[in-house]
Design an enzyme around this catalytic site. Structure first.
Site, PDB file in Angstrom:
ATOM      1  N   CYS A   1      33.011  76.750  11.730  1.00  0.00           N
ATOM      2  CA  CYS A   1      33.065  76.179  13.078  1.00  0.00           C
ATOM      3  C   CYS A   1      34.498  75.881  13.512  1.00  0.00           C
ATOM      4  O   CYS A   1      35.070  74.850  13.150  1.00  0.00           O
ATOM      5  CB  CYS A   1      32.225  74.910  13.137  1.00  0.00           C
ATOM      6  SG  CYS A   1      32.274  74.123  14.743  1.00  0.00           S
TER       7      CYS A   1
ATOM      8  N   CYS B   1      34.887  72.701  15.578  1.00  0.00           N
ATOM      9  CA  CYS B   1      34.867  71.444  14.821  1.00  0.00           C
ATOM     10  C   CYS B   1      36.180  71.242  14.055  1.00  0.00           C
ATOM     11  O   CYS B   1      36.679  70.130  13.969  1.00  0.00           O
ATOM     12  CB  CYS B   1      33.740  71.438  13.791  1.00  0.00           C
ATOM     13  SG  CYS B   1      32.202  72.145  14.356  1.00  0.00           S
ATOM     14  N   ASP B   2      36.702  72.293  13.449  1.00  0.00           N
ATOM     15  CA  ASP B   2      37.778  72.123  12.463  1.00  0.00           C
ATOM     16  C   ASP B   2      39.124  72.738  12.849  1.00  0.00           C
ATOM     17  O   ASP B   2      40.119  72.511  12.156  1.00  0.00           O
ATOM     18  CB  ASP B   2      37.329  72.738  11.117  1.00  0.00           C
ATOM     19  CG  ASP B   2      36.077  72.042  10.599  1.00  0.00           C
ATOM     20  OD1 ASP B   2      35.995  70.813  10.743  1.00  0.00           O
ATOM     21  OD2 ASP B   2      35.183  72.734  10.077  1.00  0.00           O
TER      22      ASP B   2
END
Ligand code: NAP
Length: 307
Positions: A131, A134-135
């Protein structure tokens, strides 16, 4: 006894919830451990009709959630672990509790696929992720790589150019599967370097257990080399989430649930929507459409039962 339980809170499940709630069925949505499904980990959605400027995936999900709640949908974070169809109702195990419902809509979606290499599980969260949204922001001014050649890989690569010093796009063939508009953007971006005909054969962690490099193999020449990267973003597609229904609902050889007619499954009162049954389109809008169809079929079924 619930009237309608919906398993999954991605685009399909939430659309089903909006329709079922507006039909006064007060659906219970079992959101699972990844509420919002795949849209909650994507960036800009440019092809959902009605948003000419595009809309953030997580925002689209928040909007749908609010819309369903406004009409009376209820939500629980429970994860469905078992399923037991009865002649006139369905039992479904959510966490440790068995729930009963007249109609069930299975919209459990699909989950990111991994490469299956050594140390994979240990490295997730330590320089290995599926992701970018997300990261990605954790990996500023360092080289990273994305694995895959579809729209997800293209989208993740473009997103990561905001942070990383360099994005290597590693694909096992010499042409992207991604839609032309996404592929053109990727190929025009100087910060992205495609590495064609290549697979990752090994992750190389440093002494602290953080990703430091990947070993690449060219599938034509069989040459191997090490590529230093601080993070690996795996974007090689998804598998349908059907564990609770294995051996009970019909699936195709790859595990996607089979829809018999409209949204119906082989069990009366059990309807299917979204990516858990879609190996072809896998779009937010097709998931939403099938969620609508499943809710309308469930409503028709309950009407015929007189419930
Ligand atoms: P996908 O289209 O199935 O692409 C998966 C990619 O990973 C393919 O290029 C495939 O290679 C590669 N791959 C699969 N298994 C592999 C393995 N074991 N090792 C190395 N490479 C592997 O999946 P996706 O990109 O997640 O997209 C899924 C669906 O969502 C698509 O319909 C897509 O259009 C849609 N989507 C749309 C958007 C958008 O419109 N913005 C964004 C994301 C996703 P091959 O090409 O050789 O098969």
């Amino acid at each position: 006894m619930e009237k309608v339980i919906i398993v999954g809170s991605g685009c399909a499940g939430l659309t089903a919830a909006i329709y079922a709630a507006r039909a006064n069925l007060s659906p219970l949505v079992l959101e699972g451990r990844q509420p919002g499904g795949q849209l909650s980990t994507t960036t800009m959605v440019e092809n959902f009709p009605g948003f000419p400027e595009g809309i953030d995936g997580p925002q689209l999900i928040i909007n749908m959630h609010e819309q369903a709640e406004k009409f009376g949908a209820r939500f629980a974070y429970s994860e469905v672990t078992d399923y037991d169809p009865q002649p006139d109702h369905v039992r479904i195990k959510a966490d440790d509790e068995w729930l009963e419902t007249r109609a069930l809509i299975v919209a459990s979606g699909a989950s990111a696929r991994w490469l299956g290499l050594e140390n994979e599980e240990k490295l997730v969260g330590h320089g290995l992720t599926s992701c970018a949204t997300c990261d990605g922001a954790f990996y500023r001014n360092v080289p990273v790589c994305v694995i895959g050649g579809g729209d997800s890989a293209a989208e993740e690569s473009l997103f990561l150019t905001r942070f990383a010093s360099k994005v290597y796009l590693i694909h096992r063939r010499d042409a992207l599967r991604a839609s032309k508009i996404m592929a053109d953007r990727v190929l025009a971006c100087e910060q992205i370097e495609p590495i064609w005909n290549t697979v990752v054969t090994r992750y190389v962690p440093d002494e602290k257990g953080e990703m430091s490099a990947v070993v690449l193999r060219n599938v034509q020449t069989h040459e191997e080399r090490e590529l230093p990267v601080a993070c690996v973003f795996v974007a090689i597609g998804h598998d349908p989430n059907t564990k609770a229904f294995q051996g009970k609902l019909e699936t195709d050889p790859d595990g996607y649930l089979l829809v018999r007619h409209l949204a119906e499954s082989k069990h009366p009162g059990v309807f299917i929507a979204g990516d858990v049954a879609d190996r072809v389109y896998k779009q937010a809008i097709t998931a939403a459409g099938s969620g609508c169809a499943a809710a309308m079929e469930a409503e028709k079924y309950l009407g015929a039962l007189g419930k």
